[in-house]
Motif scaffolding. Structure first.
Motif, PDB file in Angstrom:
ATOM      1  N   UNK A 124       0.813  -1.213   0.000  1.00 15.65           N
ATOM      2  CA  UNK A 124       0.000   0.000   0.000  1.00 15.65           C
ATOM      3  C   UNK A 124       0.849   1.266   0.000  1.00 15.65           C
ATOM      4  N   UNK A 125       1.979   1.235   0.704  1.00 13.60           N
ATOM      5  CA  UNK A 125       2.839   2.417   0.738  1.00 13.60           C
ATOM      6  C   UNK A 125       3.365   2.729  -0.656  1.00 13.60           C
ATOM      7  N   UNK A 126       3.776   1.705  -1.390  1.00 15.21           N
ATOM      8  CA  UNK A 126       4.262   1.903  -2.759  1.00 15.21           C
ATOM      9  C   UNK A 126       3.136   2.419  -3.666  1.00 15.21           C
ATOM     10  N   UNK A 127       1.961   1.815  -3.556  1.00 13.59           N
ATOM     11  CA  UNK A 127       0.832   2.234  -4.397  1.00 13.59           C
ATOM     12  C   UNK A 127       0.430   3.674  -4.098  1.00 13.59           C
ATOM     13  N   UNK A 128       0.465   4.068  -2.834  1.00 13.93           N
ATOM     14  CA  UNK A 128       0.118   5.440  -2.461  1.00 13.93           C
ATOM     15  C   UNK A 128       1.098   6.429  -3.093  1.00 13.93           C
ATOM     16  N   UNK A 129       2.381   6.122  -3.015  1.00 11.22           N
ATOM     17  CA  UNK A 129       3.393   7.007  -3.592  1.00 11.22           C
ATOM     18  C   UNK A 129       3.239   7.094  -5.105  1.00 11.22           C
ATOM     19  N   UNK A 130       3.015   5.965  -5.728  1.00 15.51           N
ATOM     20  CA  UNK A 130       2.904   5.954  -7.187  1.00 15.51           C
ATOM     21  C   UNK A 130       1.667   6.734  -7.646  1.00 15.51           C
ATOM     22  N   UNK A 131       0.564   6.598  -6.912  1.00 14.21           N
ATOM     23  CA  UNK A 131      -0.665   7.321  -7.257  1.00 14.21           C
ATOM     24  C   UNK A 131      -0.428   8.832  -7.233  1.00 14.21           C
ATOM     25  N   UNK A 132       0.346   9.305  -6.254  1.00 10.67           N
ATOM     26  CA  UNK A 132       0.594  10.736  -6.153  1.00 10.67           C
ATOM     27  C   UNK A 132       1.576  11.218  -7.224  1.00 10.67           C
ATOM     28  N   UNK A 133       2.468  10.332  -7.666  1.00 17.54           N
ATOM     29  CA  UNK A 133       3.469  10.727  -8.649  1.00 17.54           C
ATOM     30  C   UNK A 133       2.979  10.606 -10.088  1.00 17.54           C
ATOM     31  N   UNK A 134       2.001   9.748 -10.336  1.00 24.17           N
ATOM     32  CA  UNK A 134       1.569   9.475 -11.713  1.00 24.17           C
ATOM     33  C   UNK A 134       1.248  10.728 -12.533  1.00 24.17           C
ATOM     34  N   UNK A 135       0.494  11.709 -11.997  1.00 24.43           N
ATOM     35  CA  UNK A 135       0.118  12.861 -12.829  1.00 24.43           C
ATOM     36  C   UNK A 135       1.304  13.659 -13.370  1.00 24.43           C
ATOM     37  N   UNK A 136       2.410  13.718 -12.618  1.00 22.90           N
ATOM     38  CA  UNK A 136       3.533  14.545 -13.071  1.00 22.90           C
ATOM     39  C   UNK A 136       4.386  13.823 -14.107  1.00 22.90           C
ATOM     40  N   UNK A 137       4.092  12.561 -14.388  1.00 24.57           N
ATOM     41  CA  UNK A 137       4.794  11.856 -15.455  1.00 24.57           C
ATOM     42  C   UNK A 137       3.864  11.566 -16.631  1.00 24.57           C
TER      43      UNK A 137
END
Length: 546
Positions: A124-137
């Motif tokens: 879940x920690x990885x998924x949370x981080x990735x969800x927040x980073x996705x828009x800027x990539x």
């Protein structure tokens, strides 16, 4: 009393000895999988696997002599599954990825090196981080950042031109590519300028990043010990032990590199936080005008719910990960492309003509530069044949069964359509081997042929369903742990190529360049040097000026 004391001492020793030696004693279903003979019961194949020159021979042996899967040995008989069968990889990377976690030594080592960033976290920690980073990539954001990429590329061009006018026969293309990659992730990712890209400018940050991967790989089998020491007591205790009780020069050198990167990242976050506190005008005055990746991430984090919010340590982890991951891999890929273009001058000239026709002396817009057909073919073929990372590691968390795309013949002579994989099996996801698999790419799979991308790919490629996120290859992995920044990397390479090939001709140097195996491969001059470098002859084209 004495007997009791001896029993107390003997029991943990016996348990430890059993844990260490059990793989040498107990039979496993993996024993029926063919593989090369282990050169040592103590270290297995690890010395070859982590040798910066001889490691290539082992990877070639495994990919050429086995059909999608092989068994090699780790220390003390531990069995390791070397995997490049596309169906099996689909199970590991996508279908059953929750049961094949990033290897424990990799997670522990990344956490010690970067903090709890995207490459150091799970579940879940990885998924949370990735969800927040996705828009800027996203593509939309890459399109917005294209002018920044061109500004940096033109600074690079001017810096190289000044050097070429003085000594065209010895231009370190890797050094320039690394400085450019750092400046691009600096401006586009962090809203900060690291490097003016002039010839004599000193850039300690860039030098530290270039030195880190060779230093890491030099640790060899010590990397596998990370999970067993990463949680010994509180961080302050572990740090004291590292500073005072471990004199190993390789470990101490690597520690110094990580300390420097961590301090720089902390300073950058503090500076960015001060700008946010000062208001919108201060943010707008930063490089990138507050539209860089970290500014957007920090702004989103401020308004996120408590359950979605990233901690201060996680923000720091994202910054150190972004800087490191976006610098070494892309700069190495660019250096590889320039070397191949020098080896194939006809390809270089054809690509230059495409660029000049598309640009007509101007910067090529995002939607056009990413779709230039020959440019795209050159980049894809280079990333297929020469991926920056040769492999990654996974650990099975339960007993599993791996399907295969084609049966393999076991040691017992019987054919198998699937493999029984016991819990805690270490798996090497063989990126390079999959990308070079002749069953997928044909008999010319080991040849660099950009033209293969200019027409429809053969059915053997499309039917294989390689689980990579990018173009039927494993270069950027796939599934939930695929490389989040692969569009950033693609844009960077294409912008730099479009600017430099319109101004310069690249030829091979008289010096021998050798590519070294590492978590991200790197070139050196000769086999004895450990300093990343790739000198080339660079000529300024006629009718080209600053």
């Amino acid at each position: 009393m004495l007997a009791t004391i001896l029993a107390v001492i003997a029991l943990p020793l016996a348990i430890g000895a059993w844990w260490l030696l059990k793989d040498l004693i107990i039979r496993s279903p993996l024993d029926n999988i063919p593989g090369p003979r282990s050169p040592s019961w103590l270290s297995g194949h690890l010395e070859r696997l982590f040798h910066r020159h001889n490691g290539w021979k082992l990877h070639n042996e495994l990919s050429d002599n086995y059909s999608g899967v092989a068994r090699i040995n780790g220390a003390l008989g531990k069995r390791i599954l070397y995997l490049f069968d596309p169906t099996a990889l689909h199970s590991v990377i996508i279908k059953d990825q929750q049961f094949y976690e990033e290897a424990s030594f990799s997670i522990s080592f990344n956490n010690l090196m970067f903090g709890p960033g995207l490459v150091s976290t799970l579940h879940d920690q990885h998924r949370k981080q990735r969800k927040m980073l996705n828009p800027v990539f996203s593509i939309a954001h890459m399109r917005h950042m294209t002018p920044i990429f061109y500004q940096v590329a033109h600074k690079l061009r001017s810096g190289i031109e000044r050097q070429v006018r003085q000594s065209p026969d010895d231009v370190d293309v890797l050094n320039w590519a690394g400085r450019t990659a750092l400046e691009l992730i600096g401006q586009g990712g962090l809203g900060y300028s690291f490097d003016p890209l002039v010839e004599d400018a000193k850039n300690k940050y860039g030098d530290v990043i270039k030195a880190t991967l060779p230093a890491m790989f030099s640790l060899g089998g010590l990397l596998f010990l990370t999970p067993y020491v990463a949680n010994l007591g509180p961080p302050a205790f572990r740090r004291w032990v590292l500073d005072n009780l471990i004199p190993n020069p390789k470990i101490q050198y690597f520690k110094g590199l990580v300390d420097y990167m961590t301090k720089q990242a902390k300073d950058l976050i503090a500076m960015k936080r001060l700008a946010f506190e000062a208001g919108d005008e201060a943010v707008m005055q930063q490089v990138g005008e507050g539209k860089d990746i970290m500014s957007i991430l920090m702004r989103a984090n401020m308004v996120a719910s408590e359950s979605e919010k990233l901690t201060e340590e996680e923000l720091l982890g994202q910054m150190t990960t972004l800087i490191f991951a976006a610098t070494d891999t892309t700069s190495g890929a660019l250096a590889q492309i320039f070397q191949l273009l020098a080896q194939h001058p006809d390809v270089q000239e054809r690509l230059r003509e495409e660029i000049l026709q598309a640009g007509c002396g101007q910067d090529i817009p995002y939607d056009q530069v990413v779709d230039l057909p020959y440019m795209d073919a050159v980049c894809r073929e280079t990333l297929r044949l020469y991926p920056p990372a040769t492999d990654v590691y996974r650990d099975s968390t339960k007993d599993m069964v791996l399907p295969l795309s084609k049966p393999i013949r076991g040691v017992d002579g019987k054919y198998m359509n699937e493999l029984a994989v016991p819990k805690d099996t270490r798996i090497i996801v063989a990126i390079r081997a999959c990308n070079r698999n002749k069953d997928i790419w044909g008999e010319d799979a080991h040849e660099w042929k950009p033209e293969r991308w200019l027409s429809s790919l053969p059915s053997s490629v499309t039917d294989a369903r390689v689980p990579g996120v990018y173009s039927n290859m494993m270069t950027f992995l796939g599934g939930g742990r695929s490389c989040i920044g692969f569009k950033f990397s693609q844009l960077e390479m294409k912008v730099v190529l479009s600017v430099l090939l319109g101004s310069f001709k690249f030829s091979l140097s008289d010096k021998e360049v050798v590519w070294n195996l590492a978590p991200a491969k790197y070139p050196t001059v000769g086999k004895t040097s450990t300093k990343p470098s790739m000198p080339m002859k660079v000529e300024l084209l006629k009718n080209t000026s600053s």
